[in-house]
Design an enzyme around this catalytic site. Structure first.
Site, PDB file in Angstrom:
ATOM      1  N   ARG A   1       0.841  -1.200   0.000  1.00 47.11           N
ATOM      2  CA  ARG A   1       0.000   0.000   0.000  1.00 47.11           C
ATOM      3  C   ARG A   1       0.869   1.240   0.000  1.00 47.11           C
ATOM      4  O   ARG A   1       1.797   1.348   0.804  1.00 47.11           O
ATOM      5  CB  ARG A   1      -0.874   0.043   1.251  1.00 47.11           C
ATOM      6  CG  ARG A   1      -1.855  -1.065   1.339  1.00 47.11           C
ATOM      7  CD  ARG A   1      -2.970  -0.742   2.313  1.00 47.11           C
ATOM      8  NE  ARG A   1      -2.541  -0.287   3.629  1.00 47.11           N
ATOM      9  CZ  ARG A   1      -3.377   0.123   4.562  1.00 47.11           C
ATOM     10  NH1 ARG A   1      -4.675   0.137   4.328  1.00 47.11           N
ATOM     11  NH2 ARG A   1      -2.947   0.501   5.738  1.00 47.11           N
TER      12      ARG A   1
ATOM     13  N   THR B   1      -1.622   7.248   0.056  1.00 54.04           N
ATOM     14  CA  THR B   1      -2.961   7.108  -0.552  1.00 54.04           C
ATOM     15  C   THR B   1      -3.671   5.806  -0.181  1.00 54.04           C
ATOM     16  O   THR B   1      -4.862   5.664  -0.442  1.00 54.04           O
ATOM     17  CB  THR B   1      -2.834   7.134  -2.088  1.00 54.04           C
ATOM     18  OG1 THR B   1      -2.083   5.964  -2.479  1.00 54.04           O
ATOM     19  CG2 THR B   1      -2.118   8.384  -2.582  1.00 54.04           C
TER      20      THR B   1
ATOM     21  N   ASP C   1       0.500  -3.610  12.097  1.00 52.91           N
ATOM     22  CA  ASP C   1       0.939  -3.989  10.741  1.00 52.91           C
ATOM     23  C   ASP C   1       1.267  -5.487  10.726  1.00 52.91           C
ATOM     24  O   ASP C   1       2.247  -5.923  11.336  1.00 52.91           O
ATOM     25  CB  ASP C   1       2.160  -3.154  10.350  1.00 52.91           C
ATOM     26  CG  ASP C   1       2.524  -3.359   8.887  1.00 52.91           C
ATOM     27  OD1 ASP C   1       2.752  -4.525   8.490  1.00 52.91           O
ATOM     28  OD2 ASP C   1       2.554  -2.379   8.139  1.00 52.91           O
TER      29      ASP C   1
ATOM     30  N   ASP D   1       4.782  -6.530   9.383  1.00 51.49           N
ATOM     31  CA  ASP D   1       5.863  -6.197  10.317  1.00 51.49           C
ATOM     32  C   ASP D   1       5.883  -7.145  11.505  1.00 51.49           C
ATOM     33  O   ASP D   1       6.949  -7.560  11.969  1.00 51.49           O
ATOM     34  CB  ASP D   1       5.698  -4.753  10.818  1.00 51.49           C
ATOM     35  CG  ASP D   1       6.142  -3.730   9.778  1.00 51.49           C
ATOM     36  OD1 ASP D   1       6.803  -4.130   8.796  1.00 51.49           O
ATOM     37  OD2 ASP D   1       5.819  -2.542   9.953  1.00 51.49           O
TER      38      ASP D   1
HETATM   39  C1  PRP Z   1      -1.232  -4.985   4.297  1.00 50.61           C
HETATM   40  C2  PRP Z   1      -2.039  -6.259   4.371  1.00 50.61           C
HETATM   41  C3  PRP Z   1      -2.866  -6.190   3.120  1.00 50.61           C
HETATM   42  C4  PRP Z   1      -3.105  -4.724   2.974  1.00 50.61           C
HETATM   43  C5  PRP Z   1      -4.521  -4.429   3.396  1.00 50.61           C
HETATM   44  O1  PRP Z   1      -0.177  -5.117   3.436  1.00 50.61           O
HETATM   45  O2  PRP Z   1      -1.263  -7.421   4.457  1.00 50.61           O
HETATM   46  O3  PRP Z   1      -2.207  -6.707   1.973  1.00 50.61           O
HETATM   47  O4  PRP Z   1      -2.185  -4.049   3.836  1.00 50.61           O
HETATM   48  O5  PRP Z   1      -4.834  -3.120   3.196  1.00 50.61           O
HETATM   49  P1  PRP Z   1      -5.923  -2.667   2.132  1.00 50.61           P
HETATM   50  O6  PRP Z   1      -7.122  -3.517   2.356  1.00 50.61           O
HETATM   51  O7  PRP Z   1      -6.152  -1.224   2.508  1.00 50.61           O
HETATM   52  O8  PRP Z   1      -5.353  -2.806   0.759  1.00 50.61           O
HETATM   53  P2  PRP Z   1       0.929  -3.976   3.242  1.00 50.61           P
HETATM   54  O9  PRP Z   1       0.549  -3.069   2.125  1.00 50.61           O
HETATM   55  O10 PRP Z   1       1.207  -3.325   4.563  1.00 50.61           O
HETATM   56  O11 PRP Z   1       2.182  -4.790   2.722  1.00 50.61           O
HETATM   57  P3  PRP Z   1       3.080  -5.854   3.507  1.00 50.61           P
HETATM   58  O12 PRP Z   1       2.220  -7.074   3.756  1.00 50.61           O
HETATM   59  O13 PRP Z   1       4.181  -6.126   2.539  1.00 50.61           O
HETATM   60  O14 PRP Z   1       3.548  -5.249   4.787  1.00 50.61           O
HETATM   61  N1  URA Z   2      -2.504  -3.615   6.874  1.00 51.26           N
HETATM   62  C1  URA Z   2      -2.112  -4.053   8.088  1.00 51.26           C
HETATM   63  O1  URA Z   2      -1.154  -4.822   8.199  1.00 51.26           O
HETATM   64  N2  URA Z   2      -2.802  -3.636   9.160  1.00 51.26           N
HETATM   65  C2  URA Z   2      -3.857  -2.826   9.075  1.00 51.26           C
HETATM   66  O2  URA Z   2      -4.464  -2.478  10.116  1.00 51.26           O
HETATM   67  C3  URA Z   2      -4.246  -2.364   7.806  1.00 51.26           C
HETATM   68  C4  URA Z   2      -3.558  -2.786   6.719  1.00 51.26           C
END
Ligand code: PRP
Ligand code: URA
Length: 207
Positions: free
Chosen positions: A102, A106, A198, A201
């Site tokens: 993400r 945005t 997160d 993380d």
């Molecule tokens: C997180 C999560 C989803 C997304 C959800 O990933 O694992 O993929 O956010 O958010 P959304 O419904 O608003 O799209 P992130 O973008 O943090 O990537 P990561 O798993 O690599 O940390």
């Molecule tokens: N992605 C995450 O990992 N946590 C949230 O709360 C939203 C998006």
């Protein structure tokens, strides 16, 4: 279409998962265990065929899974944490990967990787991601899967925001959503409240 899990084992594990004091190791184990328990229900419609077997006592009728093809598609990174949990009950599943992150400003999903197995039109596809927040990542991943021919898609997450459920249901009304919890709302940065922070993380110890 939403299936929410009220099973006490799932709810208990989810409480520990959310706790900020939970270690990365335990967090990974819990994501895996909850995914297995959810997978039990998400595979309920798998087809069976009748077979004849021989027990040590006599001939008997039994059931066996039809030769059905399952494809697991984790959304990187956090979806990776759910793969082993599903593979423990679907050991022959094929695994594809979709990389999305993400944009911090945005919340729009940015695609950076896509590796989906061929011939998935008849396969039961399970998109895996612990968090459904705005729904942008789920919608984009499912679009990629559909563009490669997938027709039978289920989406499994651990925690969903109402906003994400609405967005995903309106973009892909044919996709069944399985969630262990629906939380209150998103904050101004697009994080789920109360959520668990997160997920990527916490899984990969990058905080
Ligand atoms: C997180 C999560 C989803 C997304 C959800 O990933 O694992 O993929 O956010 O958010 P959304 O419904 O608003 O799209 P992130 O973008 O943090 O990537 P990561 O798993 O690599 O940390
Ligand atoms: N992605 C995450 O990992 N946590 C949230 O709360 C939203 C998006």
């Amino acid at each position: 279409m939403l299936m929410l899990f009220d099973h006490p084992l799932i709810q208990h594990k989810l409480g520990v998962l959310r706790d900020e004091g939970t270690s990365h190791k335990l967090f990974r184990e819990l994501v895996c265990e909850i995914s297995t328990l959810m997978g039990y229900e998400a595979t309920r419609d798998m087809e069976l065929v009748d077979i004849q077997i021989k027990t040590p006592m006599e001939e008997a009728s039994a059931k066996k899974l039809a030769d059905s093809d399952a494809v697991l598609v984790p959304i990187l990174r956090a979806g990776l944490g759910m793969v082993d949990g599903l593979l423990s009950i679907l050991p022959n599943a094929r695994v594809g990967h979709i990389g999305l992150y993400r944009d911090h400003a945005t919340c729009e999903p940015i695609a950076y990787y896509c590796n989906i197995p061929d011939n998935i039109a008849d396969a039961a596809c399970f998109v895996l991601d612990p968090m459904l927040a705005t729904g942008g990542s789920a919608i984009a991943a499912i679009e990629q899967l559909k563009s490669r021919g997938a027709k039978k898609i289920k989406y499994l997450c651990l925690i969903a925001a109402p906003e994400g459920i609405r967005a995903l249901s309106s973009a892909h009304g044919d996709v069944y959503i399985y969630a262990a919890a629906v939380d209150r709302c998103l904050n101004e940065s697009g994080y789920i409240l109360p959520g668990l922070g997160d997920a990527g993380d916490r899984l990969f110890a990058t905080i």
